[in-house]
Design a protein around this motif. Structure first.
Motif, PDB file in Angstrom:
ATOM      1  N   ASP A 154       0.805  -1.225   0.000  1.00 54.28           N
ATOM      2  CA  ASP A 154       0.000   0.000   0.000  1.00 54.28           C
ATOM      3  C   ASP A 154       0.835   1.272   0.000  1.00 54.28           C
ATOM      4  O   ASP A 154       0.457   2.285  -0.595  1.00 54.28           O
ATOM      5  CB  ASP A 154      -0.936   0.025   1.221  1.00 54.28           C
ATOM      6  CG  ASP A 154      -1.952  -1.105   1.195  1.00 54.28           C
ATOM      7  OD1 ASP A 154      -1.955  -1.883   0.230  1.00 54.28           O
ATOM      8  OD2 ASP A 154      -2.756  -1.197   2.147  1.00 54.28           O
ATOM      9  N   ASP A 155       1.982   1.230   0.673  1.00 57.23           N
ATOM     10  CA  ASP A 155       2.826   2.423   0.780  1.00 57.23           C
ATOM     11  C   ASP A 155       3.927   2.470  -0.277  1.00 57.23           C
ATOM     12  O   ASP A 155       4.795   3.339  -0.239  1.00 57.23           O
ATOM     13  CB  ASP A 155       3.445   2.518   2.178  1.00 57.23           C
ATOM     14  CG  ASP A 155       4.353   1.332   2.504  1.00 57.23           C
ATOM     15  OD1 ASP A 155       4.439   0.395   1.675  1.00 57.23           O
ATOM     16  OD2 ASP A 155       4.969   1.335   3.584  1.00 57.23           O
ATOM     17  N   PRO A 198      -3.196   8.323  -3.724  1.00 51.01           N
ATOM     18  CA  PRO A 198      -2.351   7.350  -3.035  1.00 51.01           C
ATOM     19  C   PRO A 198      -1.863   6.227  -3.949  1.00 51.01           C
ATOM     20  O   PRO A 198      -0.758   5.711  -3.766  1.00 51.01           O
ATOM     21  CB  PRO A 198      -3.250   6.821  -1.918  1.00 51.01           C
ATOM     22  CG  PRO A 198      -4.633   7.166  -2.299  1.00 51.01           C
ATOM     23  CD  PRO A 198      -4.535   8.406  -3.111  1.00 51.01           C
ATOM     24  N   ARG A 203       1.990   5.314  -4.463  1.00 53.70           N
ATOM     25  CA  ARG A 203       2.368   3.912  -4.255  1.00 53.70           C
ATOM     26  C   ARG A 203       3.208   3.390  -5.411  1.00 53.70           C
ATOM     27  O   ARG A 203       4.276   2.801  -5.218  1.00 53.70           O
ATOM     28  CB  ARG A 203       1.068   3.097  -4.110  1.00 53.70           C
ATOM     29  CG  ARG A 203       1.197   1.601  -3.965  1.00 53.70           C
ATOM     30  CD  ARG A 203      -0.211   1.000  -3.975  1.00 53.70           C
ATOM     31  NE  ARG A 203      -0.221  -0.423  -3.699  1.00 53.70           N
ATOM     32  CZ  ARG A 203      -1.342  -1.169  -3.694  1.00 53.70           C
ATOM     33  NH1 ARG A 203      -2.518  -0.606  -3.932  1.00 53.70           N
ATOM     34  NH2 ARG A 203      -1.262  -2.466  -3.441  1.00 53.70           N
ATOM     35  N   THR A 220       6.660   5.310  -5.885  1.00 47.34           N
ATOM     36  CA  THR A 220       7.632   4.854  -4.883  1.00 47.34           C
ATOM     37  C   THR A 220       8.253   3.530  -5.302  1.00 47.34           C
ATOM     38  O   THR A 220       9.479   3.336  -5.212  1.00 47.34           O
ATOM     39  CB  THR A 220       6.959   4.707  -3.509  1.00 47.34           C
ATOM     40  OG1 THR A 220       6.445   5.975  -3.100  1.00 47.34           O
ATOM     41  CG2 THR A 220       7.936   4.187  -2.464  1.00 47.34           C
TER      42      THR A 220
END
Length: 351
Positions: A193-194, A224, A228, A231
């Motif tokens: 998720d991150d 988000p 995600r 990243t």
């Protein structure tokens, strides 16, 4: 260079006939139950002592063997009689005689490998050795084995311990082939998720190539989801962004809309970090859609035309991706699956 498997001719070994039938059925996405019957029959025949198969054929007792039914016994018998089995002949003359997609044949012939494939260590249908043998038979120079990571329990994702064991097997297979073919150590790692990756950094560092994909919370809001994915693709351990929209356009699992994210931001991050955008060739995915391939091309991204094969015959699905890449004018030299294995390794894990 990747090519269609050459047709078998009589006389043919029964195991080869059974394997090729399964391969051609996988290629045209036949029912898994029917395919498994031929794969199991091939395994049964391979395990028999010398002479027993012919003796059983002569005695009419092939059907007494576990995993041998009427159809597979017929194939075995015809092969033992020196004939090309009728079922194999019909498959070779039908779907097996031409590329799966019309268009892109020149690019298909320029491919050297596949960055995304699965074995029965996760949710694939065949052992690693069978995937390798089929890749060799279709003139691949290299193949990356990318079974799933731990979070994807439904796909029997590999823990660090299981991945460690698989790495040793992959190295042993490549060593045994003496440079004729290279099986590369890889993973399809979940993007959490991150934006972190679903495997330890130490394990990822042991791999030749990493495909990173989103498999969960596909309906996450665009902001988000963009963060995600950005990243993940900026991670120095990630080489390929797998099936980026997560969409399904056909198939037994039904359809699913593409995830919402800022594609320009994601592809900009891919271009800056040297992460390839996958052109996933599975017909049910056809991911990304044409307009996103065009955008990624405009932004200078690399691409990887992959089969996402879960069975040996599905390696041929790269034909669909080649048709799309050719139609959309993608430069073959920007497609990492046209590169030789040394160039691929230098890109994926630079010194």
């Amino acid at each position: 260079m990747v090519a269609l498997a050459p047709p078998l001719t009589a006389p043919v070994d029964p195991v080869s006939a059974l394997r090729r039938i399964a391969f051609l059925m996988e290629r045209e996405r036949a029912g898994s139950y029917r395919i498994e019957a031929f794969r199991k029959a091939a395994a049964t025949v391979s395990a028999l002592p010398a002479g027993e198969l012919q003796a059983r054929h002569t005695a009419g007792t092939l059907g007494e063997l576990a995993g041998i039914g009427k159809a597979t016994a017929g194939v075995i018998g015809e092969a033992l009689d020196g004939e090309l089995p009728a079922y194999l002949k019909s498959l070779q003359e039908g779907s097996g005689a031409a590329p799966l997609a019309s268009g892109g044949e020149e690019l298909y012939a320029a491919l050297t490998g596949d960055c995304h494939s699965h074995s029965n260590w996760s949710d694939g249908g065949s052992p690693i050795e069978e995937m390798v043998l089929s890749a060799v038979e279709t003139d691949h120079d290299w193949l990356v084995l990318t079974d799933h990571s731990p979070q994807l329990r439904v796909a029997n994702g590999l823990t660090a311990e299981r991945l460690t064991k698989q790495i040793a097997i992959v190295d042993a297979i490549t060593a045994s082939l003496g440079g004729a073919f290279t099986l590369l150590k890889g993973i399809e790692v979940d993007i959490l998720d991150d934006g972190s990756l679903d495997q330890t950094p130490a394990m990822l560092d042991k791999l030749d190539l990493v495909v990173a994909s989103v498999h969960s919370k596909l309906k996450m809001n665009a902001a988000p989801m963009t963060k995600r994915m950005v990243t993940a693709v900026r991670s120095p351990r990630v080489n390929v962004l797998g099936h980026c929209t997560g969409r399904l356009v056909t198939g037994s699992r039904g359809t699913r809309p593409q995830s919402a994210f800022d594609a320009r931001a994601v592809f900009e991050a891919c271009a800056e970090s040297g992460t390839a955008v996958e052109i996933n060739s599975r017909p049910e995915r056809c991911d990304p859609p044409d307009e996103l391939i065009r955008l990624a091309d405009e932004m200078g991204c690399l691409f990887s035309i992959d089969s996402d094969a879960h069975a040996p015959g599905q390696l041929d699905m790269k034909s669909y991706g080649c048709e799309r890449a050719t139609r959309l004018g993608i430069d073959p030299d920007r497609i990492v699956t046209t590169w030789d294995v040394d160039r691929l390794r230098d890109w994926a894990r630079p010194a």
